[in-house]
Design an enzyme around this catalytic site. Structure first.
Site, PDB file in Angstrom:
ATOM      1  N   HIS A  77     -17.737  14.720  -2.317  1.00  0.00           N
ATOM      2  CA  HIS A  77     -16.439  14.975  -2.497  1.00  0.00           C
ATOM      3  C   HIS A  77     -15.530  13.581  -2.637  1.00  0.00           C
ATOM      4  O   HIS A  77     -16.030  12.741  -1.938  1.00  0.00           O
ATOM      5  CB  HIS A  77     -15.542  15.842  -1.577  1.00  0.00           C
ATOM      6  CG  HIS A  77     -15.576  15.122  -0.107  1.00  0.00           C
ATOM      7  ND1 HIS A  77     -14.998  14.369   0.496  1.00  0.00           N
ATOM      8  CD2 HIS A  77     -16.624  15.283   0.794  1.00  0.00           C
ATOM      9  CE1 HIS A  77     -14.831  13.911   1.473  1.00  0.00           C
ATOM     10  NE2 HIS A  77     -16.108  14.650   2.039  1.00  0.00           N
ATOM     11  N   ASP A  79     -12.061  13.540  -2.705  1.00  0.00           N
ATOM     12  CA  ASP A  79     -10.965  13.354  -1.893  1.00  0.00           C
ATOM     13  C   ASP A  79     -11.019  12.683  -0.367  1.00  0.00           C
ATOM     14  O   ASP A  79     -12.206  12.961   0.027  1.00  0.00           O
ATOM     15  CB  ASP A  79     -10.306  14.815  -1.754  1.00  0.00           C
ATOM     16  CG  ASP A  79     -11.283  15.877  -0.909  1.00  0.00           C
ATOM     17  OD1 ASP A  79     -12.253  15.693  -1.188  1.00  0.00           O
ATOM     18  OD2 ASP A  79     -10.676  16.689  -0.509  1.00  0.00           O
ATOM     19  N   GLU A 144     -12.554  18.946  -0.526  1.00  0.00           N
ATOM     20  CA  GLU A 144     -13.588  19.289   0.584  1.00  0.00           C
ATOM     21  C   GLU A 144     -12.598  19.168   1.578  1.00  0.00           C
ATOM     22  O   GLU A 144     -12.722  19.883   2.712  1.00  0.00           O
ATOM     23  CB  GLU A 144     -14.772  18.321   0.774  1.00  0.00           C
ATOM     24  CG  GLU A 144     -15.497  18.775   1.476  1.00  0.00           C
ATOM     25  CD  GLU A 144     -15.686  18.439   2.907  1.00  0.00           C
ATOM     26  OE1 GLU A 144     -16.452  19.192   3.668  1.00  0.00           O
ATOM     27  OE2 GLU A 144     -14.820  17.472   3.252  1.00  0.00           O
ATOM     28  N   HIS A 362     -12.098   9.561   9.153  1.00  0.00           N
ATOM     29  CA  HIS A 362     -10.872  10.312   9.472  1.00  0.00           C
ATOM     30  C   HIS A 362     -10.139   9.461  10.259  1.00  0.00           C
ATOM     31  O   HIS A 362      -8.801   9.919  10.986  1.00  0.00           O
ATOM     32  CB  HIS A 362     -11.098  11.763  10.021  1.00  0.00           C
ATOM     33  CG  HIS A 362     -11.663  12.700   9.023  1.00  0.00           C
ATOM     34  ND1 HIS A 362     -11.610  14.024   9.187  1.00  0.00           N
ATOM     35  CD2 HIS A 362     -12.418  12.554   7.950  1.00  0.00           C
ATOM     36  CE1 HIS A 362     -12.171  14.724   8.162  1.00  0.00           C
ATOM     37  NE2 HIS A 362     -12.625  13.781   7.359  1.00  0.00           N
TER      38      HIS A 362
HETATM   39 ZN   LIG Z   1     -16.496  14.406   4.001  1.00  0.00          ZN
END
Ligand SMILES: [Zn+2]
Length: 402
Positions: A77, A79, A144, A362
């Protein structure tokens, strides 16, 4: 096909991708950039935007080179998750800065770094070998990190409708907890959420004979659930685990017996169970408690995903061996961690996950080491080389599939 202009520097390309601010559901220019580079390598590209009421429209990209089997797919992904407060970052999250052997930015680890690495590996393979034996593809979603409704699931449906058969798939999620080469994910546990509701009869605490307190019923039910031993673990999985995640009565008063009490549980489960078999087990356990106490206790459940495992065979071995050759360590074959789009792909072909180190994903200051990106490109190149060197074996494995 030895035109060096078609080679890709994985670190520089990852940095370029990071400069595309593609926070879900924004495309941010990331798919455009990837499509341009893959098209230049000879890939046939399909942009697959999907939408449905109540969800954001999301753009996706499927790109394939070659028309024959076996067909090796790289899934991922473009994104990324939001940056949080950008002032908390040491460098701008979309600067794509490379400094002192570190590539900084949102998506460096999860997972623009691995997309760039696979693109570099594919470019080298095509330059050296052309597209003779089999096919390589990219299945890249922009959805995702979000609801995952208009992404991989719909792309897989599209592939099926267009007779696009993928035979083996690598998902480029950051699979290594601390160091490159530690871990390949070959499956995932399943997950099911349930709400347990004990229904009583409201009343005054001073007149308990006129009421029916649901709290002790719920406590007894939860004690029985907590005492369940689901299994001892299996060859590739840790033991299944039931967690009571919340107990809610929401009773503000000190003199009122409440009417209802509610709790939630989550079970992460291995291949001993299915979501349905666990719902049945919980319902049976609750029914016994309810019967013993003449109580009314109900269960509602929602399965988030079933467990799956790609049994170690020639594909898993190829990737493990490639990691060992390049990085110098034998990766653990693991089924730990949360879910990924592999849970959808597993219905179509054998799938595993290997990417960068996930330590900073993240988080503020997401970053990866430049050396890791370069080594990952080498691992992917070794996988591609090994895959097509044994093209007939991998194609045969495909034939054998139902
Ligand atoms: Zn990921």
């Amino acid at each position: 096909m030895t035109d060096t202009s078609t080679s890709i520097d994985p670190v520089a390309f990852a940095a370029e991708l990071i400069r595309c601010p593609s926070v879900t559901p924004a495309e941010g220019g990331a798919l455009d950039l990837l499509e341009t580079r893959l098209a230049a390598l000879g890939f046939t590209c399909h942009r697959l935007p999907f939408e449905e009421p109540g969800e954001d429209r999301v753009d996706n990209l499927y790109a394939r080179i070659g028309t024959t089997a076996p067909h090796l797919c790289f899934a991922g992904h473009t994104d990324v998750v939001p940056t949080g407060n950008t002032r908390d970052w040491q460098v701008g999250p979309f600067e794509g800065k490379v400094e002192d052997g570190v590539l900084w930015g949102r998506g460096a680890s999860d997972m623009k770094g691995s997309i760039a690495s696979f693109a570099a590996a594919a470019a080298d393979h095509i330059a050296a070998n052309g597209t003779g034996a089999g096919s390589i593809s990219f299945l890249i979603t922009g959805d995702e990190e979000g609801p995952a409704v208009n992404g991989t699931i719909k792309m897989l449906d599209w592939l099926e409708r267009h007779d696009e058969q993928i035979d083996h798939c690598i998902v480029g999620e950051p699979s290594n907890p601390h160091e490159l080469g530690e871990m390949i994910k070959i499956g995932r546990r399943g997950s099911v959420n349930m709400v347990i509701t004990a229904q009583g009869k409201q009343g005054h605490v001073a007149y308990p004979h006129l009421a029916d307190n649901p709290v002790p019923h719920l406590v007894a039910a939860l004690a029985a659930l907590d005492a369940l031993v689901l299994d001892q673990g299996t060859e590739h999985f840790q033991p299944s685990n039931l967690e009571i995640t919340t107990v809610d009565v929401a009773n503000e008063a000190t003199n009122v017996i409440p009417a209802t009490a509610r709790a939630r549980i989550n079970i992460r489960f291995n291949d001993t169970h299915t979501g349905a078999s666990l719902i049945e087990l919980v319902e049976k356990t609750i029914a016994n408690i309810a019967a013993a106490r003449s109580a009314t206790i109900s269960v509602s459940a929602k399965i988030s995903g079933e467990s799956f495992v790609t049994q170690p065979g020639q594909f898993v071995e190829l990737v493990a061996k490639s990691v060992e050759t390049v990085v110098g360590r034998r990766p653990e074959l693991s089924t730990t961690g949360g879910t990924s789009d592999a849970r959808f792909i597993k219905n179509h072909c054998p799938v595993l996950e290997f990417g960068l180190v996930g330590e900073t994903m993240h988080k503020v200051d997401e970053r990866v080491s430049v050396q890791d990106v370069e080594m990952l490109a080498s691992v992917y190149a070794t996988v591609i080389e090994g895959y097509f060197a044994k093209a007939s074996d991998f194609a045969a494995e495909r034939q054998g599939r139902p």
